[in-house]
Design an enzyme around this catalytic site. Structure first.
Site, PDB file in Angstrom:
ATOM      1  N   SER A 238       0.622  -1.307  -0.333  1.00  0.00           N
ATOM      2  CA  SER A 238      -0.028  -0.225   0.137  1.00  0.00           C
ATOM      3  C   SER A 238       1.159   1.406  -0.278  1.00  0.00           C
ATOM      4  O   SER A 238       1.259   1.744  -0.966  1.00  0.00           O
ATOM      5  CB  SER A 238      -1.207   0.045   1.165  1.00  0.00           C
ATOM      6  N   ASP A 261      -0.665  -3.913  -3.635  1.00  0.00           N
ATOM      7  CA  ASP A 261      -1.693  -3.746  -3.311  1.00  0.00           C
ATOM      8  C   ASP A 261      -0.933  -1.783  -3.327  1.00  0.00           C
ATOM      9  O   ASP A 261      -1.616  -1.176  -2.648  1.00  0.00           O
ATOM     10  CB  ASP A 261      -2.432  -3.797  -2.659  1.00  0.00           C
ATOM     11  N   HIS A 317      -7.612  -6.033   0.255  1.00  0.00           N
ATOM     12  CA  HIS A 317      -6.316  -4.911   1.248  1.00  0.00           C
ATOM     13  C   HIS A 317      -5.288  -5.790   1.946  1.00  0.00           C
ATOM     14  O   HIS A 317      -4.575  -5.793   1.921  1.00  0.00           O
ATOM     15  CB  HIS A 317      -6.884  -3.407   1.281  1.00  0.00           C
TER      16      HIS A 317
HETATM   17  C1  LIG Z   1     -10.161   4.847   9.618  1.00  0.00           C
HETATM   18  C2  LIG Z   1      -8.772   5.001   9.200  1.00  0.00           C
HETATM   19  N1  LIG Z   1      -8.290   5.413   7.606  1.00  0.00           N
HETATM   20  C3  LIG Z   1      -6.700   5.707   8.062  1.00  0.00           C
HETATM   21  C4  LIG Z   1      -6.463   6.527   7.074  1.00  0.00           C
HETATM   22  C5  LIG Z   1      -9.086   4.884   6.888  1.00  0.00           C
HETATM   23  C6  LIG Z   1      -8.015   3.095   7.401  1.00  0.00           C
HETATM   24  N2  LIG Z   1      -7.767   2.313   6.345  1.00  0.00           N
HETATM   25  C7  LIG Z   1      -8.131   1.091   6.081  1.00  0.00           C
HETATM   26  C8  LIG Z   1      -7.987   0.637   7.681  1.00  0.00           C
HETATM   27  C9  LIG Z   1      -6.957   0.022   7.928  1.00  0.00           C
HETATM   28  C10 LIG Z   1      -8.194  -1.370   8.713  1.00  0.00           C
HETATM   29  C11 LIG Z   1      -7.761  -1.918  10.055  1.00  0.00           C
HETATM   30  C12 LIG Z   1      -6.278  -3.310   9.934  1.00  0.00           C
HETATM   31  C13 LIG Z   1      -6.864  -3.235  11.611  1.00  0.00           C
HETATM   32  C14 LIG Z   1      -7.762  -3.966  11.970  1.00  0.00           C
HETATM   33  C15 LIG Z   1      -8.017  -4.583  13.561  1.00  0.00           C
HETATM   34  F1  LIG Z   1      -8.777  -4.363  14.108  1.00  0.00           F
HETATM   35  F2  LIG Z   1      -8.402  -5.775  12.932  1.00  0.00           F
HETATM   36  F3  LIG Z   1      -6.451  -4.496  13.964  1.00  0.00           F
HETATM   37  C16 LIG Z   1      -8.587  -3.496  12.096  1.00  0.00           C
HETATM   38  C17 LIG Z   1      -9.430  -2.749  10.278  1.00  0.00           C
HETATM   39  C18 LIG Z   1      -8.667  -0.065   8.889  1.00  0.00           C
HETATM   40  C19 LIG Z   1      -9.201  -1.619   7.459  1.00  0.00           C
HETATM   41  C20 LIG Z   1      -6.486   2.058   5.712  1.00  0.00           C
HETATM   42  O1  LIG Z   1      -5.677   3.362   5.951  1.00  0.00           O
HETATM   43  C21 LIG Z   1      -5.961   1.252   4.740  1.00  0.00           C
HETATM   44  N3  LIG Z   1      -4.838   1.381   4.151  1.00  0.00           N
HETATM   45  C22 LIG Z   1      -3.412   1.207   5.175  1.00  0.00           C
HETATM   46  S1  LIG Z   1      -3.755  -0.161   5.988  1.00  0.00           S
HETATM   47  C23 LIG Z   1      -2.369  -1.293   6.340  1.00  0.00           C
HETATM   48  C24 LIG Z   1      -2.611  -1.628   8.438  1.00  0.00           C
HETATM   49  C25 LIG Z   1      -2.359  -0.917   8.849  1.00  0.00           C
HETATM   50  C26 LIG Z   1      -2.334  -1.625  10.580  1.00  0.00           C
HETATM   51  C27 LIG Z   1      -3.278  -2.402  10.412  1.00  0.00           C
HETATM   52  F4  LIG Z   1      -2.983  -3.180  12.224  1.00  0.00           F
HETATM   53  C28 LIG Z   1      -3.122  -3.489   9.049  1.00  0.00           C
HETATM   54  C29 LIG Z   1      -2.593  -2.942   8.212  1.00  0.00           C
HETATM   55  N4  LIG Z   1      -1.975   1.478   4.591  1.00  0.00           N
HETATM   56  C30 LIG Z   1      -2.428   2.029   3.628  1.00  0.00           C
HETATM   57  O2  LIG Z   1      -1.051   2.338   3.277  1.00  0.00           O
HETATM   58  C31 LIG Z   1      -3.659   2.935   3.159  1.00  0.00           C
HETATM   59  C32 LIG Z   1      -4.207   2.504   2.994  1.00  0.00           C
HETATM   60  C33 LIG Z   1      -5.465   2.984   2.789  1.00  0.00           C
HETATM   61  C34 LIG Z   1      -5.025   4.495   1.742  1.00  0.00           C
HETATM   62  C35 LIG Z   1      -3.380   3.525   1.924  1.00  0.00           C
END
Ligand SMILES: CCN(CC)CCN(C[C@]12C[C@](c3ccc(C(F)(F)F)cc3)(C1)C2)C(=O)Cn1c(SCc2ccc(F)cc2)nc(=O)c2c1C=CC2
Length: 394
Positions: A238, A261, A317
């Site tokens: 990402s 991704d 993702h």
């Molecule tokens: C509301 C927050 N808002 C922030 C901008 C958007 C938040 N979001 C979608 C999420 C991460 C999600 C997630 C994780 C982990 C649990 C758990 F409960 F399992 F821990 C739940 C729910 C919430 C799915 C993303 O950011 C997606 N994303 C990610 S996710 C990387 C990640 C982070 C933490 C983790 F524990 C696992 C993976 N990496 C990127 O580089 C990019 C994006 C989007 C564009 C660029």
């Protein structure tokens, strides 16, 4: 007991010929330092005592910030559900000497940190790679820390006596702040941190002594002459995928890259195919991508046979980070941590396609070419290119 993680939801062990060890390295005590977790082939295959998956409670606090959950609540939820999760690598296990290993630098996503892509990193290490999973200090990680030398080191300050951890947490976008500008600045820092990690590992392989500010008894001198300095690649998820592109354009010693991704927003519009000469593989999920993001990838890879794109059918993702393995079905589906495809099947496609691509472009002498068809998008649950409809909306 813990929640989902207890009911057999575990991070898959490496399937390659090597047992895997892991150890943490932090150099320098401020911005110019490096922080990474090294996953490596180990000669110690007693499979006891794995490594805690998320090593400090501050990561739970950072994840709560990132997910907009109250820290007090988030910290307890994470402690309950994943506090006992371990990853299938042995902490500080004996390094397997005697051969030169190709090196992979891994860059985590937004709100992530160095330990939560262990399914990918452990598989690569079990197949004979050194994997340096960097922890970025650009405030894109949920949490990370520096170590401050304590003036008067009161050991009770922290179990790693003599050093005190100074935490920095995920920086939310401020009101009126333009996301492109912040992320473009961060991706530059992230690329520099990948290059610093590369230089640090090469320095260790040359036999130079390094000062690990973390209090660990791992003997880094065992890595002397252990890096195959002509076989180095960069990989990331990402925001880490954007970091792969930036790192390739800045550092020719990264011979090829794999972007999982990729989030293309941080990549400058002036980054054309000309800025990335090395081979590049995009491995996309089915559900995360959108036309503008794909079009930026295509601008980089048009009519270049060394730049490939595949999509894993039924994946999301979160099919790439480890949460897809440790969450139960209910939470997994609710938070879109699991797609329709079985998480183990998805990560096998990702790892096998990556290994085939790395064999081809790092001229490895292994049998990973048996997975070449995956890189061409041939196989169950994989397609060539993208599932996203790119036709311009009239
Ligand atoms: C509301 C927050 N808002 C922030 C901008 C958007 C938040 N979001 C979608 C999420 C991460 C999600 C997630 C994780 C982990 C649990 C758990 F409960 F399992 F821990 C739940 C729910 C919430 C799915 C993303 O950011 C997606 N994303 C990610 S996710 C990387 C990640 C982070 C933490 C983790 F524990 C696992 C993976 N990496 C990127 O580089 C990019 C994006 C989007 C564009 C660029």
């Amino acid at each position: 007991g813990s929640g989902g993680a207890e009911k057999g939801y575990r991070i898959p062990a490496g399937k390659g010929p090597h047992a895997v060890g892991c150890t943490d390295l932090m150099t320098g005590d401020a911005a110019e330092g490096s922080f990474l977790r090294l996953y490596y082939p180990s000669c110690d295959d007693t499979d006891t005592e794995e490594t805690p998956w998320i090593p400090d409670k501050e990561y739970y606090q950072g994840l709560s910030d990132f997910l907009n959950v109250y820290r007090a609540l988030g910290e307890r939820l994470f402690q309950y559900y994943v506090g006992s999760v371990t990853c299938p690598a042995k902490s500080n296990a004996a390094f397997k000497p005697g051969e030169k290993y190709p090196l992979l630098v891994f860059s985590h996503g937004l709100g992530a940190f160095r330990t939560i892509y262990s399914a990918i990193c452990i598989e690569m290490a079990s197949q004979g790679f050194l994997v340096a999973a960097v922890e970025h200090r650009d405030e894109s990680a949920s949490a990370t820390y520096f170590c401050k030398k304590k003036a008067d080191s009161e050991p009770e300050e922290d179990q790693t006596s003599g050093v005190e951890k100074e935490w920095i947490y995920y920086r939310k976008l401020r009101a009126g702040e333009e996301e492109r500008c912040l992320r473009h600045k961060q991706v530059q820092q992230r690329a520099q941190e990948c290059i610093k990690a590369l230089n640090l590992i090469l320095k260790i392989s040359s036999g130079e002594e390094v000062m690990n500010v973390l209090n660990s008894d791992f003997d880094w001198s065992h890595l002397k002459d252990s890096v195959d300095t002509s076989r180095i690649a960069v990989m990331g998820h990402s925001f880490g995928g954007a970091t792969v592109i930036e790192s390739l354009s800045k550092e020719i010693r990264f011979r090829c890259g794999i972007a999982l991704d990729a989030w293309m927003l941080p990549v400058g519009d002036d980054t054309y195919q000309s800025s990335v000469q090395q081979p590049l593989l995009f491995i996309n999920s089915e559900k995360f991508q959108w036309a503008a993001n794909i079009l930026k990838m295509k601008k980089l890879s048009s009519n270049d046979t060394n730049k490939k794109m595949i999509t894993i059918k039924g994946s999301v993702h979160q099919s790439f980070p480890d949460f897809t393995f440790v969450s139960g079905e209910i939470i997994g589906k609710f938070f879109k941590l699991k797609g329709e495809i079985d998480p183990n099947e998805a990560i096998d496609i990702c790892n096998h396609a990556s290994l085939a691509f790395l064999q081809k472009h790092l001229s490895l002498k292994r049998d990973f070419d048996k997975w070449d068809s995956l890189v061409d998008g041939i196989g169950p649950n994989v397609i060539s290119g993208t599932n996203i409809d790119l036709s311009p909306t009239e």
